[in-house]
Design a protein around this motif. Structure first.
Motif, mmCIF file in Angstrom:
data_model
loop_
_atom_site.group_PDB
_atom_site.id
_atom_site.type_symbol
_atom_site.label_atom_id
_atom_site.label_comp_id
_atom_site.label_asym_id
_atom_site.label_seq_id
_atom_site.Cartn_x
_atom_site.Cartn_y
_atom_site.Cartn_z
ATOM 1 N N ARG A 50 1.990 0.987 -2.443
ATOM 2 C CA ARG A 50 1.573 -0.252 -2.647
ATOM 3 C C ARG A 50 2.453 -1.062 -3.628
ATOM 4 O O ARG A 50 2.056 -1.945 -4.191
ATOM 5 C CB ARG A 50 0.062 -0.343 -2.895
ATOM 6 C CG ARG A 50 -0.835 0.111 -1.771
ATOM 7 C CD ARG A 50 -2.243 0.080 -2.014
ATOM 8 N NE ARG A 50 -2.759 -1.202 -2.297
ATOM 9 C CZ ARG A 50 -4.051 -1.836 -2.616
ATOM 10 N NH1 ARG A 50 -5.034 -0.522 -2.843
ATOM 11 N NH2 ARG A 50 -4.094 -2.984 -2.970
ATOM 12 N N THR A 67 -5.625 0.710 1.105
ATOM 13 C CA THR A 67 -6.042 -0.539 0.568
ATOM 14 C C THR A 67 -7.455 -0.424 -0.181
ATOM 15 O O THR A 67 -7.857 -1.323 -0.685
ATOM 16 C CB THR A 67 -6.046 -1.505 1.954
ATOM 17 O OG1 THR A 67 -6.913 -1.105 2.714
ATOM 18 C CG2 THR A 67 -4.581 -1.838 2.236
ATOM 19 N N GLU A 69 -8.136 1.920 -2.359
ATOM 20 C CA GLU A 69 -7.710 2.666 -3.490
ATOM 21 C C GLU A 69 -7.271 1.420 -4.581
ATOM 22 O O GLU A 69 -6.630 0.514 -4.277
ATOM 23 C CB GLU A 69 -6.729 3.509 -3.484
ATOM 24 C CG GLU A 69 -6.932 4.872 -2.259
ATOM 25 C CD GLU A 69 -7.983 5.541 -2.515
ATOM 26 O OE1 GLU A 69 -8.164 6.277 -3.816
ATOM 27 O OE2 GLU A 69 -8.916 5.844 -1.747
ATOM 28 N N ASN A 70 -7.753 1.721 -5.849
ATOM 29 C CA ASN A 70 -7.150 1.200 -7.127
ATOM 30 C C ASN A 70 -5.550 1.348 -7.088
ATOM 31 O O ASN A 70 -5.147 2.423 -7.215
ATOM 32 C CB ASN A 70 -8.059 1.669 -8.336
ATOM 33 C CG ASN A 70 -7.348 0.969 -9.370
ATOM 34 O OD1 ASN A 70 -6.106 0.855 -9.787
ATOM 35 N ND2 ASN A 70 -8.332 0.053 -10.173
ATOM 36 N N PRO A 71 -4.884 0.253 -7.056
ATOM 37 C CA PRO A 71 -3.463 0.382 -6.868
ATOM 38 C C PRO A 71 -2.842 1.313 -8.141
ATOM 39 O O PRO A 71 -1.904 1.971 -8.063
ATOM 40 C CB PRO A 71 -2.737 -0.941 -6.743
ATOM 41 C CG PRO A 71 -4.137 -1.857 -7.198
ATOM 42 C CD PRO A 71 -5.404 -1.251 -6.728
ATOM 43 N N VAL A 72 -3.463 0.963 -9.192
ATOM 44 C CA VAL A 72 -3.034 1.566 -10.411
ATOM 45 C C VAL A 72 -3.030 3.204 -10.288
ATOM 46 O O VAL A 72 -2.319 4.033 -10.662
ATOM 47 C CB VAL A 72 -3.735 0.911 -11.910
ATOM 48 C CG1 VAL A 72 -3.044 1.721 -12.898
ATOM 49 C CG2 VAL A 72 -3.209 -0.376 -11.958
ATOM 50 N N GLU A 73 -4.314 3.547 -10.237
ATOM 51 C CA GLU A 73 -4.675 4.771 -9.988
ATOM 52 C C GLU A 73 -3.884 5.531 -8.769
ATOM 53 O O GLU A 73 -3.242 6.680 -8.784
ATOM 54 C CB GLU A 73 -5.926 5.079 -9.565
ATOM 55 C CG GLU A 73 -7.027 4.977 -10.790
ATOM 56 C CD GLU A 73 -6.581 5.970 -11.949
ATOM 57 O OE1 GLU A 73 -6.531 6.871 -11.677
ATOM 58 O OE2 GLU A 73 -6.431 5.148 -13.104
ATOM 59 N N LEU A 74 -3.905 4.796 -7.611
ATOM 60 C CA LEU A 74 -2.739 5.347 -6.495
ATOM 61 C C LEU A 74 -1.556 5.722 -7.208
ATOM 62 O O LEU A 74 -0.998 6.587 -6.646
ATOM 63 C CB LEU A 74 -2.767 4.199 -5.529
ATOM 64 C CG LEU A 74 -2.132 4.622 -4.213
ATOM 65 C CD1 LEU A 74 -2.698 5.772 -3.339
ATOM 66 C CD2 LEU A 74 -1.497 3.334 -3.480
ATOM 67 N N ARG A 75 -0.918 4.858 -7.723
ATOM 68 C CA ARG A 75 0.506 5.018 -8.116
ATOM 69 C C ARG A 75 0.666 6.092 -9.262
ATOM 70 O O ARG A 75 1.535 6.820 -9.275
ATOM 71 C CB ARG A 75 1.257 3.806 -8.997
ATOM 72 C CG ARG A 75 1.370 2.669 -7.781
ATOM 73 C CD ARG A 75 1.477 1.287 -8.406
ATOM 74 N NE ARG A 75 1.416 0.271 -7.333
ATOM 75 C CZ ARG A 75 0.985 -1.063 -7.570
ATOM 76 N NH1 ARG A 75 0.888 -1.442 -8.856
ATOM 77 N NH2 ARG A 75 0.942 -1.833 -6.570
ATOM 78 N N LYS A 104 -3.122 9.157 -17.865
ATOM 79 C CA LYS A 104 -4.600 10.041 -16.993
ATOM 80 C C LYS A 104 -5.481 10.815 -18.224
ATOM 81 O O LYS A 104 -6.472 11.193 -17.735
ATOM 82 C CB LYS A 104 -4.136 10.919 -16.137
ATOM 83 C CG LYS A 104 -3.213 10.224 -15.157
ATOM 84 C CD LYS A 104 -2.530 11.057 -13.984
ATOM 85 C CE LYS A 104 -3.561 12.030 -13.274
ATOM 86 N NZ LYS A 104 -4.393 11.115 -12.175
#
Length: 376
Positions: A50, A67, A69-75, A104
């Motif tokens: 994303r 979509t 998912e939290n984009p920060v956590e996804l990355r 993390k």
């Protein structure tokens, strides 16, 4: 693992960079996106974490719509390696590798242990390199650290955006070999973008060739070379690669079947008669189950004709043997050390299946080259 369902990317000015992509990347696969500049390969890859939002369709990772998912956590859960490496110059190598684990919430001890483990994995001594800064490393060493950083939090997916593109050819080849070795160890799902077809053929389990935002063909290297979907794929891969790449010519295509064989108990006189009849100067010696025992030459038989009773007495082991699953590249590497200039081919039970000679290798490659030439 990663599924694209009708995924498109359209910019506000109406330009469609990616058009209705549908494909699935399996867990543990090494996938390469390749195509001419502006074809959408980097855009496609960046939509997975994303960094670039898509405008139509759905991307799922392990069945979940990203979509949601939290984009920060996804990355943070997807490793990412770029061409410019992107190491922080004021951080030590250990600190650079430990960046995502720190975000993390890993403990200092666990971060240090993981950094040292990864440095060893990429071939850099932790005692020597952990406390150094990026400026103290060569370009190739920095790129290795970039790979280690992407693996630091043990992500299941790693995205690699032309990671070796800025390196010299020798360093690039070394890092390609290192990446293949690493992948055998860590078995990540890797999506790799490159503009170098040789790199793609060397690294990939499957290759997606893109043109104008669409996937033109998504296949294994072998199938791309043997069955290019249409003219664009053939042109992009290059006719010379299609017709002459020894990695994808099998031993079955170059070996001579039904080689001249004999039991070890055969008399030298009868063996010489058989060799004259079949116009050969070597015999493959097998046992009653047709398993390879060794090789006998006409020269050795003639030299000791009056001194021996059976060909077993002058039979020598084959120094180089090819499996039926081998390739022309294997044959090319082995032929220089082959006794009498021949390579016996055996099946999984060591039974004689055929033979490869220097002349058969030359014949195949001459035919391949002639087939690949353009008629002027």
């Amino acid at each position: 693992m990663i599924t694209f369902e009708g995924v498109s990317k359209t910019y506000p000015d109406g330009f469609r960079a990616v058009k209705s992509m549908d494909f699935t990347i399996e867990e543990g696969e090494f996938i390469v996106f390749i195509g001419p500049s502006g074809c959408g390969k980097t855009t496609t890859m960046k939509m997975i974490n994303r960094l670039i939002p898509y405008t139509e369709g759905t991307i799922r990772i392990k069945g979940k719509d990203i979509t949601g998912e939290n984009p920060v956590e996804l990355r943070r859960n997807i490793g990412y390696v770029i061409q410019q490496v992107g190491l922080f110059p004021h951080y030590t190598i250990e600190q650079n590798i430990s960046l995502v684990p720190e975000l993390k919430g890993w403990s200092a001890a666990k971060r240090k242990e993981r950094a040292c483990e990864l440095l060893e994995l990429i071939g850099l001594d932790p005692d020597t390199f952990a406390s150094r800064y990026p400026r103290e490393l060569s370009g190739g060493q920095q790129q290795r650290v970039g790979v280690a950083r992407a693996l630091a939090a043990d992500p299941e997916i790693v995205l690699m955006d032309e990671p070796f593109g800025a390196l010299d050819p020798i360093t690039r080849e070394q890092l390609q070999d290192e990446l293949l070795r690493l992948q055998k160890t860590v078995r990540k799902t890797i999506v790799f973008v490159t503009h170098d077809m040789d790199e793609a053929l060397k690294l990939a389990d499957r290759i997606a060739i893109l043109k104008n935002g669409e996937v033109v063909q998504f296949d294994t290297p072998e199938k791309l070379l043997r069955e290019p979907a249409h003219g664009f794929v053939e042109e992009f891969i290059g006719r010379n690669r299609i017709y002459q790449n020894p990695d994808f010519i099998t031993v079955n295509e170059i070996m001579r079947e039904n080689p001249v064989t004999a039991l070890a108990s055969l008399s030298p006189a009868r063996a010489l008669s058989l060799m004259r009849k079949r116009r050969t100067d070597t015999l493959l010696v097998g046992d009653e189950q047709a398993k390879l025992v060794g090789i006998v030459s006409a020269y050795d038989l003639q030299a000791k004709l009056e001194q021996i009773q059976t060909i077993e007495e002058v039979c020598v082991p084959a120094q180089s043997v090819l499996p039926v699953s081998g390739t022309a590249k294997d044959a090319l590497l082995a032929i220089t050390d082959a006794k009498f200039g021949i390579l016996p081919v055996v099946d999984e039970n060591n039974r004689i299946a055929g033979i490869v000679t220097r002349s058969s290798l030359l014949t195949v490659f001459a035919d391949q080259w002639a087939g690949g030439k353009e008629v002027i």
